[in-house]
Scaffold this motif. Structure first.
Motif, PDB file in Angstrom:
ATOM      1  N   SER A   1       0.849  -1.188   0.000  1.00 25.06           N
ATOM      2  CA  SER A   1       0.000   0.000   0.000  1.00 25.06           C
ATOM      3  C   SER A   1       0.890   1.246   0.000  1.00 25.06           C
ATOM      4  CB  SER A   1      -0.946  -0.006   1.205  1.00 25.06           C
ATOM      5  OG  SER A   1      -1.914   1.022   1.067  1.00 25.06           O
ATOM      6  N   THR A   2       0.277   2.382   0.269  1.00 25.72           N
ATOM      7  CA  THR A   2       1.005   3.647   0.326  1.00 25.72           C
ATOM      8  C   THR A   2       0.757   4.320   1.669  1.00 25.72           C
ATOM      9  OG1 THR A   2      -0.870   4.723  -0.727  1.00 25.72           O
ATOM     10  CG2 THR A   2       0.978   4.127  -2.161  1.00 25.72           C
ATOM     11  N   VAL A   3       1.633   5.255   2.017  1.00 23.58           N
ATOM     12  CA  VAL A   3       1.516   5.927   3.308  1.00 23.58           C
ATOM     13  C   VAL A   3       2.198   7.291   3.225  1.00 23.58           C
ATOM     14  CG1 VAL A   3       3.658   4.964   4.252  1.00 23.58           C
ATOM     15  CG2 VAL A   3       1.804   5.556   5.813  1.00 23.58           C
ATOM     16  N   TYR A   4       1.740   8.228   4.054  1.00 22.76           N
ATOM     17  CA  TYR A   4       2.423   9.522   4.168  1.00 22.76           C
ATOM     18  C   TYR A   4       2.595   9.919   5.629  1.00 22.76           C
ATOM     19  CZ  TYR A   4      -2.363  11.295   4.703  1.00 22.76           C
ATOM     20  OH  TYR A   4      -3.649  11.512   5.132  1.00 22.76           O
TER      21      TYR A   4
ATOM     22  N   ASN B   1      -5.479   5.099  12.149  1.00 23.85           N
ATOM     23  CA  ASN B   1      -6.488   6.158  12.041  1.00 23.85           C
ATOM     24  C   ASN B   1      -6.360   7.166  13.181  1.00 23.85           C
ATOM     25  OD1 ASN B   1      -7.903   5.418   9.665  1.00 23.85           O
ATOM     26  ND2 ASN B   1      -8.943   3.783  10.772  1.00 23.85           N
ATOM     27  N   ASN B   2      -5.808   6.722  14.303  1.00 19.48           N
ATOM     28  CA  ASN B   2      -5.628   7.638  15.432  1.00 19.48           C
ATOM     29  C   ASN B   2      -4.443   8.578  15.213  1.00 19.48           C
ATOM     30  OD1 ASN B   2      -7.843   6.686  16.961  1.00 19.48           O
ATOM     31  ND2 ASN B   2      -6.648   4.916  17.614  1.00 19.48           N
ATOM     32  N   VAL B   3      -3.493   8.180  14.393  1.00 21.10           N
ATOM     33  CA  VAL B   3      -2.431   9.090  13.964  1.00 21.10           C
ATOM     34  C   VAL B   3      -3.007  10.083  12.965  1.00 21.10           C
ATOM     35  CG1 VAL B   3      -0.233   9.267  12.732  1.00 21.10           C
ATOM     36  CG2 VAL B   3      -0.578   7.433  14.389  1.00 21.10           C
ATOM     37  N   TYR B   4      -3.796   9.572  12.023  1.00 20.90           N
ATOM     38  CA  TYR B   4      -4.420  10.409  10.993  1.00 20.90           C
ATOM     39  C   TYR B   4      -5.239  11.537  11.624  1.00 20.90           C
ATOM     40  CZ  TYR B   4      -7.789  11.584   7.256  1.00 20.90           C
ATOM     41  OH  TYR B   4      -8.569  12.243   6.350  1.00 20.90           O
ATOM     42  N   GLY B   5      -6.091  11.188  12.586  1.00 19.57           N
ATOM     43  CA  GLY B   5      -6.919  12.204  13.227  1.00 19.57           C
ATOM     44  C   GLY B   5      -6.100  13.266  13.936  1.00 19.57           C
ATOM     45  N   TYR B   6      -5.027  12.846  14.565  1.00 14.09           N
ATOM     46  CA  TYR B   6      -4.138  13.763  15.289  1.00 14.09           C
ATOM     47  C   TYR B   6      -3.488  14.751  14.316  1.00 14.09           C
ATOM     48  CZ  TYR B   6      -0.452  15.084  18.680  1.00 14.09           C
ATOM     49  OH  TYR B   6       0.396  15.763  19.531  1.00 14.09           O
TER      50      TYR B   6
ATOM     51  N   GLU C   1       5.032  24.805   3.175  1.00 18.53           N
ATOM     52  CA  GLU C   1       6.000  23.844   3.714  1.00 18.53           C
ATOM     53  C   GLU C   1       5.630  23.443   5.144  1.00 18.53           C
ATOM     54  OE1 GLU C   1       8.921  22.591   1.793  1.00 18.53           O
ATOM     55  OE2 GLU C   1       7.371  23.284   0.423  1.00 18.53           O
ATOM     56  N   PHE C   2       4.324  23.309   5.382  1.00 16.81           N
ATOM     57  CA  PHE C   2       3.865  22.887   6.706  1.00 16.81           C
ATOM     58  C   PHE C   2       4.119  21.387   6.863  1.00 16.81           C
ATOM     59  CE2 PHE C   2       0.313  21.179   9.341  1.00 16.81           C
ATOM     60  CZ  PHE C   2       0.723  21.719  10.553  1.00 16.81           C
ATOM     61  N   HIS C   3       4.687  21.021   8.001  1.00 19.63           N
ATOM     62  CA  HIS C   3       5.040  19.618   8.253  1.00 19.63           C
ATOM     63  C   HIS C   3       4.821  19.331   9.723  1.00 19.63           C
ATOM     64  CE1 HIS C   3       7.433  15.864   7.977  1.00 19.63           C
ATOM     65  NE2 HIS C   3       7.902  16.218   9.149  1.00 19.63           N
ATOM     66  N   THR C   4       4.104  18.248  10.025  1.00 21.25           N
ATOM     67  CA  THR C   4       4.030  17.817  11.413  1.00 21.25           C
ATOM     68  C   THR C   4       4.969  16.635  11.574  1.00 21.25           C
ATOM     69  OG1 THR C   4       2.378  16.040  11.468  1.00 21.25           O
ATOM     70  CG2 THR C   4       1.551  18.276  11.169  1.00 21.25           C
ATOM     71  N   ASP C   5       5.441  16.439  12.774  1.00 19.69           N
ATOM     72  CA  ASP C   5       6.465  15.417  12.996  1.00 19.69           C
ATOM     73  C   ASP C   5       5.926  13.996  12.870  1.00 19.69           C
ATOM     74  OD1 ASP C   5       8.410  17.303  13.349  1.00 19.69           O
ATOM     75  OD2 ASP C   5       8.213  17.375  15.533  1.00 19.69           O
ATOM     76  N   LEU C   6       4.607  13.839  12.754  1.00 16.53           N
ATOM     77  CA  LEU C   6       4.046  12.507  12.519  1.00 16.53           C
ATOM     78  C   LEU C   6       3.925  12.195  11.027  1.00 16.53           C
ATOM     79  CD1 LEU C   6       1.354  12.207  15.319  1.00 16.53           C
ATOM     80  CD2 LEU C   6       3.378  10.768  15.029  1.00 16.53           C
ATOM     81  N   MET C   7       4.258  13.170  10.182  1.00 22.86           N
ATOM     82  CA  MET C   7       4.351  12.892   8.748  1.00 22.86           C
ATOM     83  C   MET C   7       5.711  12.262   8.456  1.00 22.86           C
ATOM     84  SD  MET C   7       2.796  16.353   7.072  1.00 22.86           S
ATOM     85  CE  MET C   7       1.095  16.840   7.324  1.00 22.86           C
ATOM     86  N   LEU C   8       5.773  11.475   7.398  1.00 23.66           N
ATOM     87  CA  LEU C   8       7.048  10.910   6.996  1.00 23.66           C
ATOM     88  C   LEU C   8       8.014  12.026   6.629  1.00 23.66           C
ATOM     89  CD1 LEU C   8       5.968   7.914   4.712  1.00 23.66           C
ATOM     90  CD2 LEU C   8       6.779   7.817   7.076  1.00 23.66           C
TER      91      LEU C   8
ATOM     92  N   PRO D   1      -3.464  19.670  -0.591  1.00 23.44           N
ATOM     93  CA  PRO D   1      -2.337  19.969   0.292  1.00 23.44           C
ATOM     94  C   PRO D   1      -1.190  18.970   0.232  1.00 23.44           C
ATOM     95  CG  PRO D   1      -4.400  20.359   1.428  1.00 23.44           C
ATOM     96  CD  PRO D   1      -4.742  19.686   0.132  1.00 23.44           C
ATOM     97  N   ILE D   2      -1.487  17.669   0.107  1.00 21.63           N
ATOM     98  CA  ILE D   2      -0.426  16.661   0.101  1.00 21.63           C
ATOM     99  C   ILE D   2      -0.506  15.851  -1.186  1.00 21.63           C
ATOM    100  CG2 ILE D   2       0.573  14.654   1.274  1.00 21.63           C
ATOM    101  CD1 ILE D   2      -0.646  15.594   3.844  1.00 21.63           C
ATOM    102  N   GLU D   3       0.612  15.744  -1.894  1.00 18.26           N
ATOM    103  CA  GLU D   3       0.634  14.966  -3.126  1.00 18.26           C
ATOM    104  C   GLU D   3       1.784  13.953  -3.118  1.00 18.26           C
ATOM    105  OE1 GLU D   3       0.687  17.807  -6.322  1.00 18.26           O
ATOM    106  OE2 GLU D   3      -1.419  18.334  -6.030  1.00 18.26           O
ATOM    107  N   GLN D   4       2.301  13.655  -1.929  1.00 19.01           N
ATOM    108  CA  GLN D   4       3.444  12.752  -1.821  1.00 19.01           C
ATOM    109  C   GLN D   4       3.094  11.549  -0.949  1.00 19.01           C
ATOM    110  OE1 GLN D   4       5.337  16.138  -0.057  1.00 19.01           O
ATOM    111  NE2 GLN D   4       7.072  15.951  -1.433  1.00 19.01           N
ATOM    112  N   MET D   5       3.616  10.390  -1.345  1.00 16.96           N
ATOM    113  CA  MET D   5       3.399   9.165  -0.585  1.00 16.96           C
ATOM    114  C   MET D   5       4.621   8.258  -0.757  1.00 16.96           C
ATOM    115  SD  MET D   5      -0.599   8.337  -1.558  1.00 16.96           S
ATOM    116  CE  MET D   5      -1.138   7.693   0.013  1.00 16.96           C
ATOM    117  N   GLN D   6       4.676   7.232   0.070  1.00 12.04           N
ATOM    118  CA  GLN D   6       5.737   6.236  -0.036  1.00 12.04           C
ATOM    119  C   GLN D   6       5.103   4.849  -0.009  1.00 12.04           C
ATOM    120  OE1 GLN D   6       8.925   6.863   2.729  1.00 12.04           O
ATOM    121  NE2 GLN D   6      10.197   5.222   1.920  1.00 12.04           N
ATOM    122  N   LEU D   7       5.672   3.924  -0.748  1.00 10.66           N
ATOM    123  CA  LEU D   7       5.162   2.558  -0.755  1.00 10.66           C
ATOM    124  C   LEU D   7       5.567   1.840   0.525  1.00 10.66           C
ATOM    125  CD1 LEU D   7       5.985   1.634  -4.459  1.00 10.66           C
ATOM    126  CD2 LEU D   7       3.692   1.845  -3.486  1.00 10.66           C
TER     127      LEU D   7
END
Length: 411
Positions: free
Chosen positions: A285-288, A323-328, A359-366, A380-386
């Motif tokens: 899958s993918t994740v950010y 999902n609890n990371v996502y909500g945060y 260039e907003f970034h939270t530390d829970l983003m990759l 807002p976000i167009e980047q992901m990693q496999l």
């Protein structure tokens, strides 16, 4: 007597002094839902119904704003977070949106979840000129500022995700046959379109597809038909319940395709464990965002801080549920927009600030994932990693990839 020049100089000094002494309160601007004391934020979640596993997102966001209030609020104002259940039903979503806007008089609606629900309230929110902000869906339609200036997405859009998978397949499995299981709504159609567009002249690799309705009690017949197609790559683009059913049925059939799973259904707690971890091994899958089940992040300061937040503010929450990371993270972004608003808490300024994240970034983003918006760019976000599931946790591989999709809309 002083001359004219001296008089003008004295007058200029007096005006400057008055301006400097003018209290900031004179510059405060409020729309319904905002005051010196609080900011009312509305939210719509499927706490019941076929997509109820997503309900933890709303609970995490409520816990986040409680933490913010304990810390003094945002610019001195407490957050009044009002969240209602729509059971993943579009008519119910309309009812709840009207209640939030017309009865509760919220400043904005934040993170309403689901492509069908957001599609249902979109025209209403824009007619009322109330922000429908950071919708919890990757539908491309939610990044269309020309036609829907009051609606903005947040997560990577589904077409981008589909193209990322397509590039990986073209590079590594160019002679494969693909079967696709997709949700019969705008989300599923977007994902499928991204895959086909990304495959380009290789789109004939797709030899079979079957759709399903989120309310379907069983999807076994669709999975059996896709198995019988002879495909050696399988895509599941479904909500968590449907994805868990698909993973289990594929496993029970003894089918061993290269398995690709929608980014929105990768929760170990609510999808992979119910499906069976033995059947989930090697799914891609993918994740950010950082995954709390990935040992890579065990001692990461941001993940440690998030676990402490969960222990204190949402102790019943499952720390293995992404999902609890996502909500945060969504709530962090909402807080950033409100901070940028300062004392100008009008709906127009909320959208202006949401469209001015740089260039907003939270530390829970990759690492390397950035949020950027402009009045012309509501993705807002167009980047992901496999990533690949090893039977116990997800493991990242490859580099951060930017989805190549333009800002086209699904037809």
């Amino acid at each position: 007597m002083p001359g004219r020049r001296e008089n003008l100089a004295a007058l200029a000094m007096l005006v400057a002094g008055v301006l400097a002494a003018t209290p900031a309160s004179a510059q405060k601007k409020y729309d319904p839902g905002a005051s010196d004391a609080e900011i009312k934020i509305g939210n719509i979640m499927p706490y019941s119904g076929p997509a109820s596993s997503y309900g933890v997102i709303g609970k995490t966001e409520a816990a986040f704003f409680k933490m913010i209030n304990d810390q003094g609020g945002i610019n001195g104002r407490k957050i009044n977070f009002i969240s209602y259940d729509d059971a993943y039903s579009p008519p119910k979503a309309i009812e709840q949106a009207r209640k939030l806007v017309e009865s509760d008089e919220v400043l904005l609606i934040f993170q309403p979840l689901g492509t069908p629900s957001n599609s249902a309230i979109m025209k209403y929110m824009n007619a009322k000129k109330v922000p429908q902000l950071f919708v919890a869906s990757g539908g491309t339609k939610f990044g269309d500022p020309k036609n829907f200036p009051w609606t903005m997405g947040f997560q990577p859009n589904y077409q981008s995700e589909g193209r990322i998978y397509a590039k990986y397949i073209r590079d590594h499995f160019p002679n494969s046959k693909i079967a696709v299981f997709w949700q019969n709504d705008d989300a599923g159609k977007d994902q499928f379109k991204g895959l086909k567009d990304g495959l380009g002249d290789k789109a004939n690799m797709i030899i079979a597809d079957k759709s399903y309705e989120v309310s379907d009690p069983s999807i076994d017949s669709q999975i059996v038909a896709l198995h019988d197609s002879g495909a050696d790559i399988f895509f599941s683009w479904a909500a968590p319940k449907g994805s868990a059913q698909a993973i289990r049925k594929v496993g029970e059939l003894g089918w061993k395709p290269k398995f690709f799973l929608a980014n929105t259904a990768t929760s170990v707690a609510s999808v992979l464990k119910p499906a069976g971890l033995e059947y989930s091994k090697d799914i891609i899958s993918t994740v950010y965002l950082k995954d709390p089940t990935d040992p890579t992040w065990d001692k990461d300061p941001a993940v440690v801080k998030w676990r402490e937040f969960m222990d204190k503010y949402y102790p019943d929450g499952d720390k293995a549920n992404a999902n609890n990371v996502y909500g945060y993270v969504q709530a962090e972004a909402m807080a950033q927009v409100l901070k940028q608003c300062g004392d100008n808490l009008t709906r127009e300024n909320v959208m202006k600030q949401a469209a001015n994240l740089k260039e907003f970034h939270t530390d829970l983003m990759l690492p390397g994932i950035m949020v950027n918006t402009s009045p012309d760019d509501y993705f807002p976000i167009e980047q992901m990693q496999l990533m690949r599931f090893n039977g116990q946790a997800w493991e990242l591989f490859g580099e951060v990839i930017t989805g190549e999709v333009g800002h086209e809309r699904s037809q």
